[in-house]
Motif scaffolding. Structure first.
Motif, short mmCIF file in Angstrom:
data_model
loop_
_atom_site.label_atom_id
_atom_site.label_comp_id
_atom_site.label_asym_id
_atom_site.label_seq_id
_atom_site.Cartn_x
_atom_site.Cartn_y
_atom_site.Cartn_z
N SER A 184 0.90 -1.11 0.07
CA SER A 184 -0.14 0.02 0.06
C SER A 184 1.00 1.15 -0.04
O SER A 184 1.90 1.13 0.08
CB SER A 184 -1.02 -0.05 1.22
N VAL A 185 0.27 2.28 -0.16
CA VAL A 185 1.13 3.87 -0.20
C VAL A 185 0.01 4.64 0.37
O VAL A 185 -1.13 4.90 0.22
CB VAL A 185 1.60 4.17 -1.44
N SER A 186 0.65 5.67 1.09
CA SER A 186 -0.29 6.58 1.52
C SER A 186 -0.72 7.99 0.86
O SER A 186 0.08 7.97 -0.20
CB SER A 186 0.42 7.30 3.09
N ASP A 187 -1.81 8.51 0.95
CA ASP A 187 -2.08 9.50 0.41
C ASP A 187 -0.95 10.55 0.12
O ASP A 187 -0.79 11.32 -0.78
CB ASP A 187 -3.40 10.37 0.57
N GLU A 188 -0.46 10.85 1.53
CA GLU A 188 0.53 11.84 1.67
C GLU A 188 1.83 11.50 0.82
O GLU A 188 2.35 12.48 0.39
CB GLU A 188 1.12 11.93 3.08
N GLN A 189 2.28 10.37 0.63
CA GLN A 189 3.25 9.96 -0.06
C GLN A 189 3.21 10.04 -1.60
O GLN A 189 4.00 10.71 -2.36
CB GLN A 189 3.72 8.31 0.41
N VAL A 190 1.89 9.82 -1.90
CA VAL A 190 1.45 10.09 -3.31
C VAL A 190 1.68 11.31 -3.74
O VAL A 190 2.10 11.95 -4.74
CB VAL A 190 0.22 9.58 -3.74
#
Length: 302
Positions: free
Chosen positions: A128-134
């Motif tokens: 998974s990946v966080s919205d912040e990282q994207v």
């Protein structure tokens, strides 16, 4: 290349049993079902279209283009397993990325494709990946792409300036060669005259009747050459001419030619295609043109 959308007329023609197509591997009338007929016509129409389209591919791609490579790309996609949805999504993304990378590379910004794929695979394979990282990565990408665009624009400006200087030098060379060519002819042949505008001409035969005007219907047989003898255009049969739609030197020459006249026109670059030359490159910038012209008929405008 433009997107191709099959018109309803094509499908209707197939449904109606159109049998005019004939290519290797059978003909339309030998197809057994509607689906076969549709497949046949799509393949034939698209193949014909792209055969014509590749003629317009600009350099340097045109020199590198291979029909075998093109067909291999088409076949690999068409014959792929349609159940592998992820494969098609991946191919679409890769094609879009590749178009951008090619454009960047031509403008002097080269990307390490192996490293790009390595990072893509690593990021995409995570759970998974966080919205912040994207959002953070997109901001970084935007900043870097702005830098890339600036580099690309600078490269384009430099290339344009170089091309303009080269074109200017070539145009000056062509103009000088054209003047020398005409002067050498005039020195040998006193019958060659030059108008105030700079058009040189030789009367091979003067016809009879009224001189053409801008609105008259004129029929002409002609051969157009460069000063090295290269024929760039000709008409072996009479063709209609509109004096308002031809190059300035040609129009000026025709206005001196009544029915039955035969002239040789020596048209300097500034009375021909000027600094631009012709789009296909057959006539370089500021080229002097030589036309052998015969007026076969002059019909006054009604």
């Amino acid at each position: 290349m433009k997107k191709i959308i099959l018109s309803a007329a094509v499908a209707m023609a197939v449904a109606a049993g159109m049998t005019s197509c004939s290519q290797k591997g059978g003909s339309l009338e030998t197809q057994k079902t509607y689906a076969d007929s549709l497949s046949y016509v799509i393949g034939t129409a698209q193949g014909d279209y792209f055969l014509k389209t590749i003629e317009t591919i600009p350099s340097p791609d045109k020199e590198k283009f291979s029909k075998d490579d093109f067909l291999r790309g088409i076949k690999e996609v068409l014959m792929a397993d349609t159940n592998k949805v992820g494969y098609f999504y991946g191919m679409q993304i890769a094609l879009q990325l590749n178009q951008n990378l090619v454009a960047m590379s031509r403008s002097g910004v080269d990307v390490d494709r192996a490293l790009l794929y390595k990072q893509f695979a690593a990021s995409f394979s995570a759970d998974s990946v966080s919205d912040e990282q994207v959002e953070k990565n997109n901001e970084l990408l935007t900043n870097l792409m702005n830098q890339a665009r600036a580099k690309m624009m600078e490269k384009q400006r430099a290339d344009q300036e170089k091309a303009q200087k080269e074109a200017q030098a070539k145009a000056e060379e062509n103009e000088k060669a054209g003047k020398a060519y005409i002067e050498s002819l005039k020195a040998k042949d006193s019958s060659i005259k030059t108008t105030e505008d700079g058009l040189s001409y030789k009367v091979e035969k003067q016809g009879q009747g009224a001189m053409p005007t801008d609105n008259d219907n004129i029929m002409v047989v002609y051969t157009g050459k460069l000063i090295d003898g290269t024929v760039f255009d000709e008409s072996k049969e009479p063709v209609p001419m509109n004096l308002n739609r031809v190059i300035r030197g040609f129009s000026e020459g025709l206005k001196m030619m009544n029915k039955g006249s035969k002239y040789t026109l020596y048209i300097p670059g500034d009375l021909a295609y000027g600094m631009s030359g012709t789009p296909d490159g057959s006539i370089p910038p500021m080229s002097t043109l030589v036309f052998e012209v015969e007026v076969t008929d002059v019909q006054p405008a009604k």
